[in-house]
Write a protein that holds these residues in place. Sequence first.
Motif, PDB file in Angstrom:
ATOM      1  N   THR A  32       0.887  -1.265   0.004  1.00  0.00           N
ATOM      2  CA  THR A  32      -0.060  -0.244  -0.100  1.00  0.00           C
ATOM      3  C   THR A  32       0.877   1.270   0.027  1.00  0.00           C
ATOM      4  O   THR A  32       0.456   2.319  -0.540  1.00  0.00           O
ATOM      5  N   ARG A  37       2.493   5.880  -2.921  1.00  0.00           N
ATOM      6  CA  ARG A  37       3.305   6.885  -3.667  1.00  0.00           C
ATOM      7  C   ARG A  37       3.448   6.821  -5.171  1.00  0.00           C
ATOM      8  O   ARG A  37       3.391   8.005  -5.852  1.00  0.00           O
ATOM      9  N   GLU A  58       1.425   9.538   9.774  1.00  0.00           N
ATOM     10  CA  GLU A  58      -0.301   9.050  10.233  1.00  0.00           C
ATOM     11  C   GLU A  58      -0.769   8.105   9.160  1.00  0.00           C
ATOM     12  O   GLU A  58      -0.307   8.104   8.017  1.00  0.00           O
ATOM     13  N   GLN A  93      -9.199  -2.844   8.467  1.00  0.00           N
ATOM     14  CA  GLN A  93      -8.428  -3.040   6.970  1.00  0.00           C
ATOM     15  C   GLN A  93      -8.369  -4.649   7.154  1.00  0.00           C
ATOM     16  O   GLN A  93      -8.643  -5.098   6.100  1.00  0.00           O
TER      17      GLN A  93
END
Length: 191
Positions: A32, A37, A58, A93
């Motif tokens: 992820t 990015r 964060e 998640q």
Amino acid sequence: MQNIILFGPPGSGKGTQATRLVEKYKFVHLSTGDLLRSERKRETKLGIEAQKFMVKGELVPDSVVIGMIESAVQEAGDVTGFIFDGYPRTVPQAEALDALLASNEMSIDRVLVLDVNEEESTKRLLDRGKTSNRKDDQDESVIRGRYKVYLDYTVEVAGYYEPKGIVVNIPGEGAIEEITELLASEIEAIA
Ligand code: ADP
């Protein structure tokens, strides 16, 4: 079909080891951090929004990363297996990933945890920050903040998988090749 979560604090070597395991076993590597990015580089709305969280160390909101990983899994199509790297980082998640995999008749086979302490993690990331252009690796307080986020939100994800008996801890401090060997023997032990 085997699906692995490579788990551990920032700087534990998840990306390095995932690359080596992909060479060996032809998994599809889904990180992820890399996906975020790449969104940022392409200046997508998602990337620009995510960047605000990433520079501060964060977590990007669950809804964003969950949607992103769902698309990536669907796009990958029929594969030998996935290595999830840096995902899931929160219990919601993990629940979303389980539901996604179940709807595709898949599940997680192993959660391989790379154990690295805060001092080693901080040292490695400050080193990486000297040569990468990752802003989040160039500020010690952001790095330590990320380790704290790991302790506060991510460690409990291993607890979530614990009752399934699929969590294995691996020492993350040592020679890269030796750690790959330890991970490989866990992968080969999967029935
Ligand atoms: P590292 O493992 O060194 O922290 P990553 O590339 O995995 O690096 O993550 C970089 C940043 O991307 C994180 O600090 C966070 O802001 C964001 N991020 C990556 N994966 C997730 C995720 N699953 N949930 C929320 N935020 C994430």
